[in-house]
Write a protein that holds these residues in place. Structure first.
Motif, mmCIF file in Angstrom:
data_model
loop_
_atom_site.group_PDB
_atom_site.id
_atom_site.type_symbol
_atom_site.label_atom_id
_atom_site.label_comp_id
_atom_site.label_asym_id
_atom_site.label_seq_id
_atom_site.Cartn_x
_atom_site.Cartn_y
_atom_site.Cartn_z
ATOM 1 N N LEU A 1 0.861 -1.175 0.000
ATOM 2 C CA LEU A 1 0.000 0.000 0.000
ATOM 3 C C LEU A 1 0.902 1.231 0.000
ATOM 4 C CD1 LEU A 1 -2.804 1.360 0.375
ATOM 5 C CD2 LEU A 1 -2.395 1.177 2.830
ATOM 6 N N GLU A 2 0.605 2.165 -0.915
ATOM 7 C CA GLU A 2 1.407 3.381 -1.014
ATOM 8 C C GLU A 2 0.494 4.602 -1.037
ATOM 9 O OE1 GLU A 2 5.165 1.772 -3.638
ATOM 10 O OE2 GLU A 2 3.481 2.674 -4.708
ATOM 11 N N ARG A 3 1.059 5.751 -0.675
ATOM 12 C CA ARG A 3 0.342 7.021 -0.782
ATOM 13 C C ARG A 3 1.272 8.007 -1.469
ATOM 14 N NH1 ARG A 3 -0.063 7.636 4.896
ATOM 15 N NH2 ARG A 3 2.048 8.174 5.367
ATOM 16 N N ILE A 4 0.680 8.943 -2.172
ATOM 17 C CA ILE A 4 1.505 9.917 -2.888
ATOM 18 C C ILE A 4 1.805 11.108 -1.979
ATOM 19 C CG2 ILE A 4 -0.304 11.296 -3.963
ATOM 20 C CD1 ILE A 4 1.553 10.886 -6.576
ATOM 21 N N SER A 5 3.043 11.544 -2.055
ATOM 22 C CA SER A 5 3.479 12.705 -1.295
ATOM 23 C C SER A 5 4.521 13.437 -2.124
ATOM 24 C CB SER A 5 4.072 12.255 0.045
ATOM 25 O OG SER A 5 4.559 13.353 0.772
ATOM 26 N N ASP A 6 4.260 14.684 -2.422
ATOM 27 C CA ASP A 6 5.186 15.476 -3.245
ATOM 28 C C ASP A 6 5.536 14.775 -4.555
ATOM 29 O OD1 ASP A 6 5.297 17.528 -1.327
ATOM 30 O OD2 ASP A 6 6.872 16.468 -0.232
ATOM 31 N N ASP A 7 4.522 14.248 -5.234
ATOM 32 C CA ASP A 7 4.681 13.579 -6.526
ATOM 33 C C ASP A 7 5.505 12.289 -6.468
ATOM 34 O OD1 ASP A 7 3.126 15.493 -7.843
ATOM 35 O OD2 ASP A 7 4.865 16.784 -8.167
ATOM 36 N N ASP B 1 -9.586 -1.202 9.207
ATOM 37 C CA ASP B 1 -9.917 -0.324 10.327
ATOM 38 C C ASP B 1 -9.006 0.891 10.432
ATOM 39 O OD1 ASP B 1 -12.022 -1.967 11.128
ATOM 40 O OD2 ASP B 1 -10.704 -3.231 12.320
ATOM 41 N N TRP B 2 -8.129 1.069 9.472
ATOM 42 C CA TRP B 2 -7.220 2.213 9.496
ATOM 43 C C TRP B 2 -7.963 3.481 9.098
ATOM 44 C CZ3 TRP B 2 -1.785 1.158 7.035
ATOM 45 C CH2 TRP B 2 -1.178 0.080 7.697
ATOM 46 N N SER B 3 -7.476 4.599 9.594
ATOM 47 C CA SER B 3 -7.943 5.904 9.134
ATOM 48 C C SER B 3 -6.957 6.403 8.089
ATOM 49 C CB SER B 3 -8.002 6.898 10.291
ATOM 50 O OG SER B 3 -9.029 6.558 11.173
ATOM 51 N N PHE B 4 -7.455 6.809 6.953
ATOM 52 C CA PHE B 4 -6.612 7.282 5.866
ATOM 53 C C PHE B 4 -6.841 8.766 5.643
ATOM 54 C CE2 PHE B 4 -6.737 2.800 5.102
ATOM 55 C CZ PHE B 4 -5.500 2.503 4.550
ATOM 56 N N ARG B 5 -5.763 9.477 5.411
ATOM 57 C CA ARG B 5 -5.887 10.877 5.021
ATOM 58 C C ARG B 5 -6.437 10.935 3.604
ATOM 59 N NH1 ARG B 5 0.100 12.350 6.591
ATOM 60 N NH2 ARG B 5 0.290 11.573 4.484
ATOM 61 N N PRO B 6 -7.216 11.933 3.313
ATOM 62 C CA PRO B 6 -7.676 12.099 1.929
ATOM 63 C C PRO B 6 -6.486 12.244 0.985
ATOM 64 C CG PRO B 6 -8.964 13.473 3.403
ATOM 65 C CD PRO B 6 -7.818 12.925 4.208
ATOM 66 N N GLY B 7 -6.646 11.751 -0.232
ATOM 67 C CA GLY B 7 -5.607 11.861 -1.242
ATOM 68 C C GLY B 7 -5.462 10.582 -2.041
ATOM 69 N N ALA B 8 -4.475 10.573 -2.911
ATOM 70 C CA ALA B 8 -4.238 9.433 -3.808
ATOM 71 C C ALA B 8 -3.445 8.337 -3.092
ATOM 72 C CB ALA B 8 -3.483 9.895 -5.045
ATOM 73 N N HIS B 9 -3.877 7.112 -3.306
ATOM 74 C CA HIS B 9 -3.230 5.917 -2.768
ATOM 75 C C HIS B 9 -3.173 4.883 -3.885
ATOM 76 C CE1 HIS B 9 -4.679 7.940 0.837
ATOM 77 N NE2 HIS B 9 -3.837 7.202 1.541
ATOM 78 N N ARG B 10 -2.393 3.845 -3.688
ATOM 79 C CA ARG B 10 -2.423 2.719 -4.617
ATOM 80 C C ARG B 10 -1.965 1.462 -3.899
ATOM 81 N NH1 ARG B 10 2.545 3.702 -8.918
ATOM 82 N NH2 ARG B 10 4.243 3.446 -7.420
ATOM 83 N N ALA C 1 -4.662 2.291 -8.436
ATOM 84 C CA ALA C 1 -4.616 3.616 -7.828
ATOM 85 C C ALA C 1 -6.041 4.090 -7.548
ATOM 86 C CB ALA C 1 -3.895 4.594 -8.751
ATOM 87 N N PHE C 2 -6.209 4.774 -6.429
ATOM 88 C CA PHE C 2 -7.531 5.249 -6.040
ATOM 89 C C PHE C 2 -7.386 6.499 -5.176
ATOM 90 C CE2 PHE C 2 -5.996 2.095 -3.117
ATOM 91 C CZ PHE C 2 -6.300 2.573 -1.859
ATOM 92 N N ARG C 3 -8.474 7.231 -5.084
ATOM 93 C CA ARG C 3 -8.465 8.462 -4.299
ATOM 94 C C ARG C 3 -9.423 8.324 -3.119
ATOM 95 N NH1 ARG C 3 -6.349 12.713 -5.829
ATOM 96 N NH2 ARG C 3 -6.559 12.284 -8.058
#
Length: 112
Positions: A23-29, A50-59, A83-85
């Protein structure tokens, strides 16, 4: 809230157990790893449900190369990226992929 995923083996028509996934999240491109797991015997990843995710792009990267090599097959795709938002912290995302050596299909749904 959270993310759950399931992988199915399109060759044998069964859950794809033991598929490495990241699982990855985008940060600064740049994609940053958040967690690594393997699908369970039912082909599921429930560790993130059950995790809380910050809004934004993940994959999620599913390592199809390693999975099919374990079955004695070669995969055309070394990994499958879904990839999903996440729009809101209350979102629940469900991802399903069907893996085959030369193709894949995926389904994504969200509620929140």
């Amino acid at each position: 809230m959270g993310v759950s995923a399931r992988s199915m083996d399109g060759v044998y028509g069964r859950p794809a157990a033991g598929v490495p996934a990241c699982l990855e999240r985008i940060s600064d491109d740049t994609w940053e790893p958040v967690a690594r797991v393997e699908t369970d015997v039912d082909g599921k990843i429930t560790a993130w449900a059950d995790w809380s995710f910050r809004p934004g792009a993940h994959r999620i990267l599913f390592d199809s190369d390693r999975y099919f090599a374990g079955l004695g097959l070669a995969a055309a795709y070394p990994d499958i990226a879904v990839a999903f938002r996440i729009r809101d912290e209350s979102d629940t995302c469900v991802i399903q992929v069907v893996l085959a050596p030369s193709s894949y299909a995926m389904h994504f749904e969200t509620s929140g």
